[in-house]
Design an enzyme around this catalytic site. Structure first.
Site: not given
Ligand code: NAD
Length: 412
Positions: A126, A132, A227
């Site tokens: 992350q 992102s 996705y």
């Protein structure tokens, strides 16, 4: 170990791979940081601010001799030619759409780590998820561009001179960028609807304030890794037709649809454009040299159709907010480096899923499975729904040739 920051060479690119605030942590890990002179200019970071943070300011030639060379985008051909075996390059290399670069990096004998190949669903990845962080910026900026180009208000305004109804905004594609575009348009007071071909995004879109539109003519098209898969020709036509009715009812449309390693899907056709009211605005975040989500959109340009629809080919949005984008990217790339550095050296473990995912070439060989390499560990077997022949995440360099593939995902 020496880590260098290269000045970006892509036209219009203003971001930089490390900001001065990121230098301290790397130095604490026994890393010497070199910064190519003027690398931070576009993000308003002077050479002296890097020097004050403990970096050495060097020439491009010297920066290219470091053990690890950091970039936001891709190295240019001259930079690749200057690299020597044993060096490592890290950047948003878009390997699925640039097989020539992958081949050149392998030929140079370098290890290439591509920030856009990090397995994003791994919790430990992350903080390294640059796709992102950059998509968040792009989605935010897209909503602002839409609001600026729209000749009316986004919020409901009740004034002595009359009442303005809130703008109706439609966001197509509710991944990271789309969700941020929804949230931003909502904060500006617009009434927002959203659509994505992955029905699991509905709850997320609703949680940031959109009404989710479901199409009756196209079923779910979720692919691997969170996705979307590429639609079949029949699905594509049905989707375009049904979407046209929704598009015509909105003032501002923001398109963010992407399929990794593929050309962005065309969502807004000529007929859909013609059905829009004069004064409407479309922000096409999928705009690229190969075409985007909107017919006729030109990357980096704004065109107005004969019927008065403004179509913004919104490419390079993260770069347009270079200070914010660089700060976030610097955290992403530093997190990856600190994850890989052991006792002051960059050590790669091909058995580690995250490291195998991010490594595209190693010691002169293409090693990523999605590029035809054989890195360990083998990817998890696909589910039946994911085994479509057109799965983008399995695209080999041949399948995803530059002729048919999409833009650098770094554009968000
Ligand atoms: P993306 O940029 O690849 O695509 C944007 C959106 O376009 C996606 O939501 C996709 O479904 C949609 N899309 C593709 N083709 C379409 C079509 N024909 N019509 C309509 N919509 C279409 O996606 P992204 O934002 O980079 O990431 C996608 C997803 O990956 C996220 O929403 C999330 O689920 C997952 N993800 C997970 C993590 C995590 O687990 N930590 C992190 C990042 C992303």
């Amino acid at each position: 170990m020496k880590v260098s920051v290269l000045r970006e060479s892509a036209p219009g690119e203003r971001r930089v791979a490390l900001v001065p605030e990121a230098i301290g942590k790397l130095r604490s890990a026994d890393v010497e940081v070199l910064v190519e002179s003027r690398a931070g200019d576009g993000a308003w970071h002077s050479d002296s601010s890097y020097a004050d943070a403990g970096a050495s300011i060097v020439s491009r030639a010297d920066a290219l001799t470091a053990d690890v060379v950091l970039l936001v985008g891709k190295p240019d051909l001259a930079a690749v030619a200057a690299l020597r075996p044993g060096q490592t390059v890290v950047g948003l290399l878009a390997p699925l759409t640039d097989p020539d670069l992958v081949a050149a990096l392998a030929k140079a004998g370098v290890t290439a780590l591509s920030m856009d190949m990090i397995p994003r669903t791994l919790p430990r990845a992350q903080p390294m998820d640059a796709l992102s962080s950059q998509a968040n910026i792009a989605g935010y900026k897209a909503a602002l561009l839409g609001a600026t180009a729209f000749g009316r208000f986004f919020p409901l305004l009740i004034t002595a001179a009359g009442t303005a109804r809130p703008a109706k905004v439609l966001v197509l594609g509710t991944g990271v960028a789309g969700l941020q575009a929804i949230g931003t348009a909502r904060r500006l007071g617009a009434v927002v609807s959203a659509y994505d071909v992955r029905p699991e995004t509905r709850t997320e879109a609703e949680s940031v304030g959109a009404t989710f539109i479901e199409l009756t003519s196209v079923g779910p098209a979720s692919g691997a890794g969170g996705y979307a898969r590429e639609l079949t020709e029949d699905e594509r036509l049905a989707q375009q037709q049904e979407l046209a009715g929704h598009i015509a009812r909105h003032d501002v449309v923001i398109t963010t649809a992407q399929v990794p390693g593929r050309r962005p899907p065309l969502l807004v056709t000529e007929d859909a454009l013609k059905a829009m009211v004069a004064g409407s605005v479309i922000v096409d975040m999928g705009a690229s040299e190969l075409g985007g989500n909107v017919v006729g959109s030109v990357p980096g340009e704004t065109v107005v159709t004969e019927n008065g629809v403004t179509v913004i080919g919104a490419s390079g949005l993260p770069s347009s907010m270079a200070p914010a984008a660089s700060a976030m990217y610097a955290r992403n790339i530093s997190s990856l480096l600190l994850y890989l550095i052991k006792d002051g050296q960059l050590v790669l473990d091909p058995e580690d899923e995250l490291q195998a995912g991010v490594t595209i070439t190693r010691d002169g060989a293409i090693v990523h499975p999605a590029l035809g390499g054989a890195a360990a560990p083998a990817p998890a077997p696909p589910t039946a729904a994911e085994s479509e022949p057109d799965r983008a995440d399995e695209a080999s360099p041949d399948e995803a040739s530059p002729d048919e593939a999409g833009p650098d995902q770094a554009e968000g």
